[in-house]
Design a protein around this motif. Structure first.
Motif, short mmCIF file in Angstrom:
data_model
loop_
_atom_site.label_atom_id
_atom_site.label_comp_id
_atom_site.label_asym_id
_atom_site.label_seq_id
_atom_site.Cartn_x
_atom_site.Cartn_y
_atom_site.Cartn_z
N LEU A 4 0.83 -1.19 0.00
CA LEU A 4 0.00 0.00 0.00
C LEU A 4 0.86 1.25 0.00
N ASP A 5 0.32 2.35 -0.50
CA ASP A 5 1.01 3.62 -0.37
C ASP A 5 1.08 4.00 1.10
N SER A 6 2.09 4.78 1.45
CA SER A 6 2.34 5.09 2.86
C SER A 6 1.15 5.76 3.54
N ASP A 7 0.38 6.54 2.78
CA ASP A 7 -0.75 7.22 3.40
C ASP A 7 -2.01 6.36 3.45
N ASP A 8 -1.90 5.12 3.02
CA ASP A 8 -3.06 4.21 3.02
C ASP A 8 -2.92 3.09 4.05
N ASP A 9 -1.89 3.17 4.91
CA ASP A 9 -1.69 2.11 5.90
C ASP A 9 -2.90 2.03 6.82
N ILE A 10 -3.09 0.86 7.44
CA ILE A 10 -4.28 0.63 8.25
C ILE A 10 -3.90 -0.17 9.50
N ALA A 11 -4.53 0.16 10.62
CA ALA A 11 -4.29 -0.56 11.86
C ALA A 11 -5.02 -1.89 11.84
N LEU A 12 -4.49 -2.86 12.59
CA LEU A 12 -5.09 -4.20 12.61
C LEU A 12 -6.55 -4.15 13.04
N VAL A 13 -6.87 -3.30 14.00
CA VAL A 13 -8.24 -3.23 14.51
C VAL A 13 -9.22 -2.72 13.44
N ASP A 14 -8.70 -2.05 12.41
CA ASP A 14 -9.57 -1.49 11.37
C ASP A 14 -9.66 -2.36 10.13
N VAL A 15 -9.02 -3.53 10.14
CA VAL A 15 -9.10 -4.43 9.00
C VAL A 15 -10.55 -4.87 8.80
N VAL A 16 -11.08 -4.67 7.62
CA VAL A 16 -12.49 -4.90 7.35
C VAL A 16 -12.83 -6.39 7.30
N LYS A 17 -11.92 -7.19 6.75
CA LYS A 17 -12.16 -8.63 6.61
C LYS A 17 -11.04 -9.41 7.28
N PRO A 18 -11.04 -9.44 8.62
CA PRO A 18 -9.94 -10.07 9.36
C PRO A 18 -9.78 -11.56 9.08
N ASN A 19 -10.88 -12.24 8.72
CA ASN A 19 -10.78 -13.68 8.43
C ASN A 19 -9.98 -13.97 7.16
N LEU A 20 -9.78 -12.93 6.34
CA LEU A 20 -9.07 -13.09 5.07
C LEU A 20 -7.67 -12.50 5.12
N ILE A 21 -7.18 -12.14 6.30
CA ILE A 21 -5.91 -11.43 6.37
C ILE A 21 -4.72 -12.29 5.95
N PHE A 22 -4.83 -13.61 6.00
CA PHE A 22 -3.73 -14.48 5.59
C PHE A 22 -3.71 -14.73 4.08
N ALA B 34 -3.39 -13.63 0.05
CA ALA B 34 -2.57 -12.67 -0.67
C ALA B 34 -3.35 -11.36 -0.79
N PRO B 35 -2.67 -10.22 -0.75
CA PRO B 35 -3.37 -8.93 -0.79
C PRO B 35 -4.16 -8.75 -2.08
N LEU B 36 -5.34 -8.20 -1.94
CA LEU B 36 -6.13 -7.78 -3.09
C LEU B 36 -6.31 -6.27 -3.00
N VAL B 37 -5.70 -5.56 -3.92
CA VAL B 37 -5.81 -4.10 -3.97
C VAL B 37 -6.49 -3.74 -5.29
N ASP B 38 -7.66 -3.11 -5.19
CA ASP B 38 -8.46 -2.77 -6.37
C ASP B 38 -8.56 -1.26 -6.48
N ASP B 39 -8.01 -0.72 -7.58
CA ASP B 39 -8.02 0.73 -7.81
C ASP B 39 -7.42 1.49 -6.63
N GLY B 40 -6.35 0.94 -6.09
CA GLY B 40 -5.67 1.59 -4.98
C GLY B 40 -6.28 1.35 -3.62
N GLU B 41 -7.43 0.66 -3.57
CA GLU B 41 -8.10 0.37 -2.31
C GLU B 41 -7.80 -1.05 -1.86
N TRP B 42 -7.37 -1.19 -0.63
CA TRP B 42 -7.07 -2.51 -0.08
C TRP B 42 -8.38 -3.20 0.29
N GLU B 43 -8.65 -4.32 -0.37
CA GLU B 43 -9.87 -5.07 -0.10
C GLU B 43 -9.67 -6.05 1.06
#
Length: 367
Positions: A204-222, A224-233
């Motif tokens: 992710l870009d440096s200004d898009d970092d996210i705290a663990l508590v704010d992860v929207v889909k924690p069950n999918l955190i393991f 591979a990253p899916l980033v769509d149009d710059g947004e971390w899914e």
């Protein structure tokens, strides 16, 4: 004219309220005085005064609250029963997998570990070969595990994560584990597992970092990253491929999440079993053919990793009354288990095994 219509409407509402009150089960009112008043009003044959109507409305509100409380209890009980049935289904799933695949464990389980050696920016369809990147315990932390409260901390619940310790498991114990079917394991990039927004994740870009508590889909955190149009899914994970590891004479240790106290889960009072815990995520080899989807525990908070986990006995520590992590039960003291690598329990998001969850569902044990 408008006032007349409002009067008619109020009259209809009052008649409806009185009708509901006449048929209501006032015995569920806990307050004895209010219950007696309600029963007296129900027995009244004539009309109600304005004050009595207000009392009727108040009683209906009390009854509605009692019904909702009753339903809430049923929902919690239903959730617990669902958890029990899911755990039983997963246990059966592992039995079927062992019989059909001729292996004790499925590959591609979630390690429950975050590691700073992991770079998820290039994660994709091809796993990372262990000889290229193999995480170490010194650079590892458990995924969350700081709180049971929803939206506090994120990751694993404190009940489960707080009982886990990352240990570098020597090849002499890790190789039989790989040979039993654990041909790959998923780890998460460490910077995705903290609350520090200044520690950038690689994908992710440096200004898009996210705290663990704010992860929207924690069950999918393991995953591979899916980033769509710059947004971390979702996803911050990498698959480490252990193919060939079980016969590699120079193989390094593998960091695993080890239960600090496994006696309650294994039921073995005569020795300290060394038990590793793995998450049953959507990429596990168990999912698809044996279990349609990776089930999650509905009792976990929205920020919690709520996939069920599998507890696997990988060694024994012969020193009695000494738990993992305490002086006296070091890795050098471990011995090979007499009955080999063995699945000992399925755990829910709170770290409870099947028997504990059954006891909770029956009200014999507090959560």
């Amino acid at each position: 004219m408008a006032n007349l219509e409002r009067m008619k409407m109020n009259l209809r509402q009052m008649k409806t309220a009185i009708s509901k009150f006449r048929n209501a089960d006032v015995s569920i009112i806990k307050d004895a005085e209010m219950r007696a008043k309600a029963q007296k009003l129900q027995a009244k044959q004539g009309g109600f005064t304005l004050l009595e109507l207000l009392v009727v409305v108040a009683i209906l509100a009390i009854i509605a609250g009692a019904v909702i409380s009753s339903l809430d209890g049923q929902e919690e009980l239903a959730a617990q029963k669902t958890t029990v049935h899911t755990m039983a289904a997963l246990e059966e799933g592992f039995n079927i997998y062992r019989a059909s695949a001729k292996r004790t464990l499925p590959g591609n389980l979630d390690s429950l570990i975050c590691n700073s050696d992991i770079d998820a920016s290039g994660a994709g369809a091809s796993p990372v070969v262990y000889t290229d990147t193999l995480p170490t315990a010194g650079n590892s932390v458990i995924l969350g595990g700081v709180s049971n409260v929803a939206r506090v901390g994120g990751g694993l619940t404190a009940d489960l994560g707080g009982e886990l310790t990352v240990i570098d498991v020597p090849a002499s114990f890790a190789q039989p584990l790989v040979g039993a079917g654990l041909t790959s394991l998923r780890y998460v990039e460490r910077n995705a597992c903290d609350a520090d927004l200044s520690t950038d994740v690689t994908f992710l870009d440096s200004d898009d970092d996210i705290a663990l508590v704010d992860v929207v889909k924690p069950n999918l955190i393991f995953r591979a990253p899916l980033v769509d149009d710059g947004e971390w899914e979702y996803g911050a994970g990498v698959e480490i491929d252990f193919t060939g590891y079980e016969v590699d004479l120079s193989a390094d240790p593998i960091p695993l999440a080890i239960l600090s106290e496994a006696t309650e889960i294994t039921g073995n009072q005569n020795s300290n079993d060394v038990v590793a815990v793995f998450g049953i995520g959507p990429d596990s080899d168990l999912i698809g053919d044996i279990i349609a989807r990776a089930p999650s525990d509905g009792n976990g908070g929205p920020d919690k990793y709520s996939n069920f986990s599998v507890a696997v006995k990988i060694a024994e520590c012969p020193l009695l009354d000494t738990e993992i992590g305490e002086t006296g039960c070091e890795v050098t003291d471990w011995e090979e288990p007499e009955d080999g690598i063995k699945v000992v329990a399925i755990l829910d998001a709170g770290g409870d095994a099947y028997d504990d969850e059954v006891a909770e569902a029956r009200g014999n044990q507090e959560e």
